[in-house]
Design a protein around this motif. Structure first.
Motif: not given
Lengths: 737, 737
Positions: A98, A352, A354-355, A357-360, A362, A405, A407
């Protein structure tokens, strides 16, 4: 078949079935799909592949396009690059997940094309024997571009002032103190050279001594290794031509000046301009050294001290006024500034990935997009590298061959040259989620100052990952690794590791500033730089001039673009380690050397502190506690067994590592220092390299010896102790009270 | 056997083996051990078991011990209770994983036993026809305890002042404004009743009108439903005896006053006492209504307004001075205060249960330990409940039958009565890890004010978990659930849910204050309280007096201790839901009603704001964005499939829920309001229940109509918009830019 046989067959079948059941259950791996996915760790092969695919030619192509036109913030050229970034990052073949642009309405300052700023000599009868050049010399086609901004100092106040000229060296307080003992500075115009102190501080200092206008120039001694002849300068070498003028922002604080702490949306409250702090209140204008020579070499008065003398080919006198020669002793110098202040929309372009496993979580990577003129080196050398990194990663992503893994957020910041505005507005707008989720920020602004060695600035937790990456990349110029070459150029002796490359500390020189100082995110700034045995140039000579062009870069800074490639490989390697490693590669133990160094330097305060019953012991206690906690955590990480690698264990440890830097943030520690909240890295006036609040308060107290100032020392000692305590708490066993 | 038969047998065996393999592999569940453990979710059976085992008799026993002696902060009685808490929480049969006491050196204020504070009437010739009682009447053995502190106001400044007496109702600004129109207040002593405004504000207001000393009493109208005869009061009823005096802290701000924002360690910097804000600068002393009657009923001057009249059995005149009756008109009232200020060590006792899966997520549960006298209700009713909860949970823990998913931290706070000191120092010392890891804080201070209904204060995310728990507990008094009974007593109509119980908002009344206002942790305060159809008492009548005893509690407040049991069941149920649920039971959508309510109330500002080109529209936009984000997240949670319940998904969602409250924190929003950082819940002077910074700035601007004040309104609107934006960001898809 008799019964016995039947029993035998049934028994046999049962045994076989049982064997099958056992093998099927225990012998064939069958974790839930996500169990395997969640264990996704760094793939060294992928890193190698990435590094192999980073292409110097494509970086060169990027730079050619990026630096094709002047693209100062909000200009047509800048807007074109916004579209370029978007199209690259949205490309279906090699784009990111994105991308979008985000606009802020920011307070800027530009010269008025219809009414250019001037520096003149005027005689008593009104004639005008000298006017500084309005533009740089058109040495190549690049300088002919109609979109080139006249040299100016952004946010320098308007005004028309005239007075006798004085030479004030670098415009430091000590320079003006020296002059004030010899001559009356009231009503004078000071000409000062770049270097020694911040751009705007020269004028702020000057005004305190009664000076009413400032002219700033670049001395060939500081930028050209003494060379000042046109034949020795660009396009004949990398040195600055006599007409070259360094533009720049003329303010102390970063971020949009009208909207401190809040994103500059259209609806955001704006402070009155009169409340802006850290700006000059007297006009100022920069000129080239050809023009500066015509003024300085004509100065009257005493000879300036030896260390004030430069390379203009004459003896520098201090003035005031001219000797009776080309000009008359009664002639004045006039500085006319007609800058226009304006609020304009400036874009950040965000991309961006996106991760998986752990998209949250950064990992941020960024650079500004805006230049002063063509900005080939500053900032496009960094953007060219960023675009090559995103091309290689985007391609793998679109091919389904890789997803990090965590983001990754790429930022192409707007309006950095006006004071890190785009990155600061971003940090303000997304304060909460960036604060809670960001692993680290990698800044690659000018990626290649010169092609000798890697140069990294950062906080201690960034050290180990940069070392690891730089050991995996070869230098373009010799057979050494980037790490070994770097160690040869710049090193220090660490109590823990012995001789290692020197990592510099982060000031406010680029877009990392809001991330480290305001958000408390571990930051690093990566570039290739000079061989200091070869040049003493303050910075690459074309910096902020109309000569910072593609041709300049390709010919003199990085022919072949191999240093760019090296930076792309190194920074990309670091990026992948941060985004893909199961355990974050942040070395929290590496803060111990900083803390112990700070402590040992603060010990020089103890004698005076004891008079006020202030002890440094509790600080030592907390530093020791930090050390134990960091050692224990790193030991635990080193000995992690497979069974310890359950997702919550991993996340817990990673949260400790990620949030460590945040523990040093205290938004109430420095109420007078805009954005500075990091108790270890806030700005500092004192020369003692310890906790900045403590060092500055101590200096004030020693000077005044007032009880309230010693109280302030004690207050800042408390702040330091609490910051270290918070950091130790973050690393200690999470169930410890 | 022929070949065919052999082939047949081998084939058959192979088929059976294959079936075995298939069944063994796919048919028999075999996740890695930790996969199952990590999915540990709330066990409703365990909650039921917990609630069944909560024992009213044990709570009664706890209360008897806890309130056996006076135990004001740092007293011998308090220190004994520190040891009691430690021994309970370290008990091998029913204790917690760990417990310890943590000491802070805090600034306190006590009456001087050798030189008691007095309120006297003095005649012109120096005789002394009246002195207020120094102690409360010894109606039971409890009042005979030698450790009882003389009634006083902590931190009231020392001094001996005398003047004509005036009656100033509740000491509100409007009360003094009324008086000042009728009489000269300069040099007077004001007698005021409790209620209407904060304790210390009565004196701060008084001083602004020239009043030089303040006497505070409790009017029987406000506390005793009008009853003032000894025969109608304790020990004959729950009402306050005529000699009862409400003690209390006399300052506006919470936390240790000398160490704002930093824990009060021995080495911490302490501000000079002269810099303490929010305290009275004139002496003040509380008295009982028997003594107040002797003063007020003798006052001269005009009759006080009807709504100032109380239940002392006479007409209240305003003064100044006495009518010629029992006293002479020329008599003065003298107030003598000799309080001693002292820094003393005060303990928090902390108890920990380590979480099995997410030990780095904390659910906090606490209450203060210190009282003013025996403190049976305040605070021991809460501590008795906490000890019963920890006994039941500790027993399960030690038996290996239970371990929470997350860690639970119990706090027995010190020195709350002096202004929430223990909890504030704790919040300061562990700022970073509490900020990053705390799921919620449950406060149960006074657990039973009365036995009619549950009463909960909290922020919106706490609403749903409290509702769920209260639906699972029966009231002690009727067949209703606690929830239904509560809804009958106190309800509101929610746009979303229809009629539901009313949850109150959190002020600064107990130890939740530092957690909600400074750290931004979702908080709730749980108690049982009055039937407002039966009593209008401002608070339970023995509050802060020597009559707040075990016998008072057992006889009049909660005979049988069933309301205590009900609170223990409800609060424990909430605690277990927060500590054990896979997905945190925090209802982030429930903030929408707050935000929309704030917005609709702020709309009344729009007409005036438009004159300054300030629009509320961007605020509306952000609130709508918040609403969408919250709805989307809750929808996602509701539809979580088993395959979505991987640990990182769960943790990501839980982090969004946990950190939502933190997104409203802005430490720079209210520079003049100590600790207040929550943009929605900071203190507010304006009567308009909207964003407090906006409401107060608007009120100031309307009054002054100065440009700079309208600027401040715009500034606070920006702060509100940004806070809602941060909150929306926290809840939105984590990869959204």
């Amino acid at each position: 078949m008799n019964g016995l046989k039947v029993v035998g067959i049934v028994l046999g079948a049962a045994v076989i079935l049982a064997i099958g059941l056992l093998i099927g259950h225990f012998g064939i791996p069958r974790d839930p799909k996500w169990v395997k996915e969640l264990a996704q760790d760094l793939d060294e092969k992928f890193i190698n592949q990435f590094m192999n695919e980073v292409d110097n030619k494509r970086i060169e192509d990027n730079l050619r396009i990026l630096s094709n036109k002047p693209h100062y913030a909000t200009s047509a050229g800048d807007e074109e690059l916004v579209q370029l970034m978007l199209s690259r990052w949205k490309d279906p073949e090699f784009g990111l997940d994105d991308a979008r642009d985000e606009r802020y309405h920011v307070f800027l300052s530009f010269p008025d094309a219809a009414n250019p700023n001037t520096v003149k000599v005027l005689t008593q009868n009104g004639s005008n024997p000298f006017t500084a050049e309005l533009t740089e010399e058109k040495l190549t086609d690049d300088q002919k571009d109609p979109d080139i901004l006249q040299p100016f100092l952004a946010f320098a106040p308007n005004g028309s002032v005239q007075g006798k000229l004085v030479f004030a060296n670098e415009g430091k307080v000590s320079d003006f103190e020296y002059l004030a003992k010899l001559i009356d500075l009231n009503g004078t115009i000071a000409i000062v050279r770049y270097g020694g102190t911040g751009r705007v501080n020269k004028a702020i200092n000057a005004a305190k001594f009664g000076v009413i206008g400032v002219i700033i120039y670049t001395d060939p001694k500081d930028i050209n290794d003494g060379k000042s002849n046109a034949s020795d300068t660009y396009p004949n070498s990398w040195y600055l031509p006599p007409s070259g003028v360094e533009r720049g922002s003329f303010k102390e604080n970063f971020g949009d000046q009208l909207t401190p702490y809040y994103p500059a949306k259209e609806f955001t409250y704006r402070i009155p301009e009169s409340e802006i702090k850290g700006i000059s209140h007297i006009p100022a204008q920069p000129i080239g050294f050809a023009d500066a020579r015509q003024l300085i070499c004509e100065l009257n008065g005493a000879q300036a001290p030896d260390n004030w003398q430069g390379s203009l080919g004459c003896t520098y006198n201090i003035g005031p006024g001219f000797k009776q020669n080309r000009f008359d002793n009664s002639d004045f110098v006039q500085v006319n500034v007609y800058n226009k202040r304006i609020i304009k929309p400036s874009s950040n372009v965000m991309g961006i990935i996106r991760g998986a496993v752990e998209p949250d979580r950064y990992v941020l990577y960024g650079n500004h997009r805006d230049s002063w003129v063509h900005g080939a080196i500053d900032p496009s050398s960094g953007t060219a590298v960023m675009l090559e990194i995103t091309r290689v990663l985007g391609t793998k992503l679109k091919q389904g061959k890789w997803r990090p893994r965590r983001s990754i957020i790429f930022g192409s910041w707007g309006a950095e040259e006006f004071g890190l505005i785009g990155s600061t507005e971003f940090a303000e707008e997304y304060y909460s989620k960036l604060r809670d989720r960001t692993v680290a920020y990698i800044n690659v602004d000018i990626s290649v100052f010169a092609n000798a060695t890697l140069r990294v600035q950062g906080t201690p937790p960034a050290q180990s990952v940069v070392f690891t990456a730089s050991k995996q990349v070869k230098t373009p110029s010799n057979s050494l690794t980037v790490y070994d070459n770097w160690k040869n150029h710049s090193n220090r002796t660490s109590p823990q590791y012995g001789v290692i490359p020197q990592i510099g500390s982060l000031g406010v020189g680029s877009d990392f500033a809001p991330f480290i100082h305001y958000l408390g995110i571990t930051c690093m700034d990566i570039a290739y730089t000079y061989d200091r045995r070869v040049t003493s140039a303050r910075i690459y000579p074309a910096y902020h001039t109309a000569f910072d062009t593609f041709n300049y870069t390709a010919k003199y800074i990085d022919p072949g673009f191999f240093s760019h490639q090296t930076v792309a490989r190194t920074a990309g390697n670091v990026l992948l380690r941060l985004s893909d490693s199961l355990i974050l590669p942040l070395g929290v133990k590496d803060y111990v050397e900083t803390l112990e160094g700070y402590y040992s330097r603060a010990e020089s305060f103890q004698t005076n502190l004891s008079k006020y019953n202030i002890s440094l012991e509790p600080l030592k206690t907390e530093i020791n506690r930090y050390k134990r906690a960091a050692e224990d955590l790193e030991e635990k990480i080193k000995n992690l067994k497979k069974s310890d690698k359950s997702p919550y264990n991993i996340r817990r440890i990673n949260d400790q590592l990620m949030l460590l830097e945040r523990a040093f943030i205290n938004h109430l520690a420095f109420p007078d220092k805009l954005y500075f909240s990091h108790v270890l890295w806030a700005s500092r006036s004192s020369s003692v390299a310890t906790f900045p609040g403590l060092a500055d308060a101590y200096q004030t107290a020693v000077e005044s010896n007032l009880k309230q100032h010693w109280d302030l020392v004690h207050h800042h000692l408390t702040i330091a102790i609490q910051a270290v305590s918070n950091a130790a708490s973050t690393l200690e066993d999470v169930t410890k009270i």
